[in-house]
Design a protein around this motif. Structure first.
Motif, PDB file in Angstrom:
ATOM      1  N   ASP A 107       0.859  -1.174   0.000  1.00 28.90           N
ATOM      2  CA  ASP A 107       0.000   0.000   0.000  1.00 28.90           C
ATOM      3  C   ASP A 107       0.899   1.228   0.000  1.00 28.90           C
ATOM      4  N   CYS A 108       0.302   2.405  -0.111  1.00 32.64           N
ATOM      5  CA  CYS A 108       1.140   3.599  -0.239  1.00 32.64           C
ATOM      6  C   CYS A 108       0.540   4.782   0.493  1.00 32.64           C
ATOM      7  N   SER A 109       1.360   5.797   0.618  1.00 37.52           N
ATOM      8  CA  SER A 109       0.922   7.100   1.118  1.00 37.52           C
ATOM      9  C   SER A 109       1.219   8.135   0.048  1.00 37.52           C
ATOM     10  N   VAL A 110       0.604   9.293   0.191  1.00 37.81           N
ATOM     11  CA  VAL A 110       0.870  10.411  -0.723  1.00 37.81           C
ATOM     12  C   VAL A 110       1.024  11.678   0.105  1.00 37.81           C
ATOM     13  N   GLY A 111       2.052  12.434  -0.222  1.00 38.04           N
ATOM     14  CA  GLY A 111       2.294  13.701   0.455  1.00 38.04           C
ATOM     15  C   GLY A 111       3.559  14.336  -0.078  1.00 38.04           C
ATOM     16  N   VAL A 112       3.950  15.452   0.539  1.00 37.30           N
ATOM     17  CA  VAL A 112       5.147  16.177   0.110  1.00 37.30           C
ATOM     18  C   VAL A 112       6.077  16.338   1.308  1.00 37.30           C
ATOM     19  N   HIS A 113       7.238  15.730   1.204  1.00 36.42           N
ATOM     20  CA  HIS A 113       8.269  15.794   2.230  1.00 36.42           C
ATOM     21  C   HIS A 113       8.733  17.241   2.399  1.00 36.42           C
ATOM     22  N   GLY A 124       7.694  28.515  -3.803  1.00 36.34           N
ATOM     23  CA  GLY A 124       6.552  29.077  -4.501  1.00 36.34           C
ATOM     24  C   GLY A 124       5.606  28.041  -5.075  1.00 36.34           C
ATOM     25  N   ALA A 125       5.825  26.755  -4.763  1.00 40.88           N
ATOM     26  CA  ALA A 125       4.978  25.704  -5.338  1.00 40.88           C
ATOM     27  C   ALA A 125       4.491  24.761  -4.241  1.00 40.88           C
ATOM     28  N   GLN A 126       3.804  25.322  -3.279  1.00 39.47           N
ATOM     29  CA  GLN A 126       3.231  24.526  -2.205  1.00 39.47           C
ATOM     30  C   GLN A 126       2.196  23.557  -2.767  1.00 39.47           C
ATOM     31  N   PRO A 127       2.087  22.374  -2.175  1.00 35.53           N
ATOM     32  CA  PRO A 127       0.971  21.518  -2.563  1.00 35.53           C
ATOM     33  C   PRO A 127      -0.347  22.191  -2.193  1.00 35.53           C
ATOM     34  N   THR A 128      -1.379  21.883  -2.938  1.00 32.80           N
ATOM     35  CA  THR A 128      -2.688  22.449  -2.618  1.00 32.80           C
ATOM     36  C   THR A 128      -3.540  21.400  -1.926  1.00 32.80           C
ATOM     37  N   LEU A 129      -4.479  21.857  -1.156  1.00 31.69           N
ATOM     38  CA  LEU A 129      -5.363  20.937  -0.453  1.00 31.69           C
ATOM     39  C   LEU A 129      -6.200  20.139  -1.445  1.00 31.69           C
ATOM     40  N   ASP A 130      -6.654  20.775  -2.510  1.00 32.54           N
ATOM     41  CA  ASP A 130      -7.449  20.062  -3.511  1.00 32.54           C
ATOM     42  C   ASP A 130      -6.646  18.929  -4.142  1.00 32.54           C
ATOM     43  N   TRP A 131      -5.365  19.199  -4.444  1.00 29.75           N
ATOM     44  CA  TRP A 131      -4.522  18.141  -5.019  1.00 29.75           C
ATOM     45  C   TRP A 131      -4.381  16.977  -4.052  1.00 29.75           C
ATOM     46  N   LEU A 132      -4.081  17.288  -2.806  1.00 37.22           N
ATOM     47  CA  LEU A 132      -3.847  16.239  -1.828  1.00 37.22           C
ATOM     48  C   LEU A 132      -5.116  15.428  -1.580  1.00 37.22           C
ATOM     49  N   LEU A 133      -6.241  16.087  -1.438  1.00 37.99           N
ATOM     50  CA  LEU A 133      -7.493  15.359  -1.219  1.00 37.99           C
ATOM     51  C   LEU A 133      -7.835  14.477  -2.416  1.00 37.99           C
ATOM     52  N   GLY A 134      -7.540  14.970  -3.618  1.00 38.17           N
ATOM     53  CA  GLY A 134      -7.787  14.148  -4.796  1.00 38.17           C
ATOM     54  C   GLY A 134      -6.925  12.901  -4.813  1.00 38.17           C
ATOM     55  N   GLU A 135      -5.638  13.046  -4.454  1.00 37.57           N
ATOM     56  CA  GLU A 135      -4.742  11.892  -4.405  1.00 37.57           C
ATOM     57  C   GLU A 135      -5.186  10.885  -3.341  1.00 37.57           C
ATOM     58  N   LEU A 136      -5.719  11.375  -2.260  1.00 37.07           N
ATOM     59  CA  LEU A 136      -6.103  10.503  -1.150  1.00 37.07           C
ATOM     60  C   LEU A 136      -7.348   9.671  -1.445  1.00 37.07           C
ATOM     61  N   GLU A 137      -8.019   9.968  -2.542  1.00 34.84           N
ATOM     62  CA  GLU A 137      -9.195   9.171  -2.904  1.00 34.84           C
ATOM     63  C   GLU A 137      -8.832   7.803  -3.473  1.00 34.84           C
ATOM     64  N   HIS A 138      -7.580   7.623  -3.884  1.00 37.36           N
ATOM     65  CA  HIS A 138      -7.168   6.331  -4.442  1.00 37.36           C
ATOM     66  C   HIS A 138      -7.323   5.243  -3.373  1.00 37.36           C
ATOM     67  N   PRO A 139      -7.870   4.085  -3.711  1.00 37.26           N
ATOM     68  CA  PRO A 139      -8.167   3.079  -2.680  1.00 37.26           C
ATOM     69  C   PRO A 139      -6.952   2.492  -1.985  1.00 37.26           C
ATOM     70  N   HIS A 140      -5.772   2.577  -2.603  1.00 39.72           N
ATOM     71  CA  HIS A 140      -4.590   1.996  -1.973  1.00 39.72           C
ATOM     72  C   HIS A 140      -3.708   3.041  -1.298  1.00 39.72           C
ATOM     73  N   VAL A 141      -4.172   4.302  -1.273  1.00 35.80           N
ATOM     74  CA  VAL A 141      -3.486   5.342  -0.512  1.00 35.80           C
ATOM     75  C   VAL A 141      -4.079   5.320   0.896  1.00 35.80           C
ATOM     76  N   VAL A 142      -3.314   4.777   1.827  1.00 33.00           N
ATOM     77  CA  VAL A 142      -3.851   4.518   3.167  1.00 33.00           C
ATOM     78  C   VAL A 142      -3.371   5.526   4.193  1.00 33.00           C
ATOM     79  N   ALA A 143      -2.514   6.468   3.777  1.00 27.31           N
ATOM     80  CA  ALA A 143      -1.950   7.421   4.728  1.00 27.31           C
ATOM     81  C   ALA A 143      -1.517   8.685   4.014  1.00 27.31           C
ATOM     82  N   ILE A 144      -1.218   9.715   4.807  1.00 26.33           N
ATOM     83  CA  ILE A 144      -0.843  11.033   4.317  1.00 26.33           C
ATOM     84  C   ILE A 144       0.613  11.300   4.698  1.00 26.33           C
ATOM     85  N   GLY A 145       1.416  11.687   3.715  1.00 22.45           N
ATOM     86  CA  GLY A 145       2.801  12.016   4.014  1.00 22.45           C
ATOM     87  C   GLY A 145       3.773  11.196   3.193  1.00 22.45           C
TER      88      GLY A 145
END
Length: 262
Positions: A60-66, A73-94
């Protein structure tokens, strides 16, 4: 069964396995590793870690920005992160968090990103994987400020017992890597003896920080067995007991992970 609760499968040096990730995972499985959590560190590798989780039933995997992968000037956006977290095998943030050792000048940018990840954790209920280095006070302050209803983990823990206890009081787990085997890690070994059995995880953080007796070589998921065996001896418990307990802890912390127990 063991779980490698934090590994970077997309960054492994596979020389010892003739360039084959399949062979590297098989070598870990042969040593009793039954599940792997492949960690996201940037927007660039999010697709890669998701594809690995799709490819292997025991990954399984996580998604986030170290914090060290933040681009000016290129912070991750909340919309991007929430969209990535919808994947069924993304079980964590970071992994997310703060690192003032390498980039103290970017503290404000790191804090903003950390808050964004914590917001996503609150909105989704998924656990957060925290990296912290030389940022003890700010890390704990932001975790207290977030007041997450669910647990998370301080991964590759290298701090002292006071910080561990503060994180435990906030409901967090402590994950130990091969660093605990290093000769100069007496303070960390004290922490390792004191962490409650039901809050302990083991990891490789591969390809980094290979444990003794593999120090100096590229780290591999199979070496989580060496970390677990060392910790079992340090804590005065049977290896099978520690392996079973840390696997149970992983499942409790990451309930969406597809862990299949033997």
């Amino acid at each position: 069964m063991l779980v490698d609760s934090h590994c970077h499968l997309d960054r492994l040096d596979l020389t010892a396995h003739e360039g084959s990730l399949d062979a590297a995972l098989d070598a870990a499985r042969a040593r009793g590793v039954g599940h792997f959590l492949c960690i996201g560190v940037s927007a660039d590798n999010a697709a890669t870690v998701k594809s690995l989780a799709e490819r292997y039933a025991d990954v399984d995997c996580s998604v986030g920005v170290h914090p060290l992968d933040l681009q000016a000037g290129a912070q991750p956006t909340l919309d991007w992160l929430l969209g990535e977290l919808e994947h069924p095998h993304v079980v964590a943030i970071g992994e997310t968090g703060l690192d003032y050792h390498y980039q103290p000048e970017s503290a404000e940018v790191q804090q903003a990103s950390f808050r964004l990840h914590l917001d996503a954790a609150r909105m989704t209920g998924k656990p957060v994987i925290v990296h912290t280095r030389e940022a003890r006070a700010d890390t704990l302050e932001l975790l207290r400020e977030a007041a997450l209803p669910q647990a998370g983990v301080l991964h590759c823990f290298t701090e002292d017992w006071d910080m561990a206890r503060a994180a435990l009081d906030l409901g967090f787990y402590i994950s130990l890597s091969g660093i605990v085997t290093f000769r100069n890690a007496d303070a960390l070994r004290d922490v390792a003896r004191r962490v409650p059995a039901d809050r302990l995880l083991v990891e490789t953080d591969s390809p980094y920080l290979a444990p003794i007796p593999h120090r100096g070589k590229p780290n591999l998921p199979e070496y989580v067995r060496d970390v677990a065996e060392f910790l079992a001896q340090l804590r005065g418990v049977a290896y099978d007991t520690l392996a079973e307990q840390t696997s149970e802890n992983f499942q409790r912390l990451f309930p969406l992970a597809r862990v299949k127990r033997p």
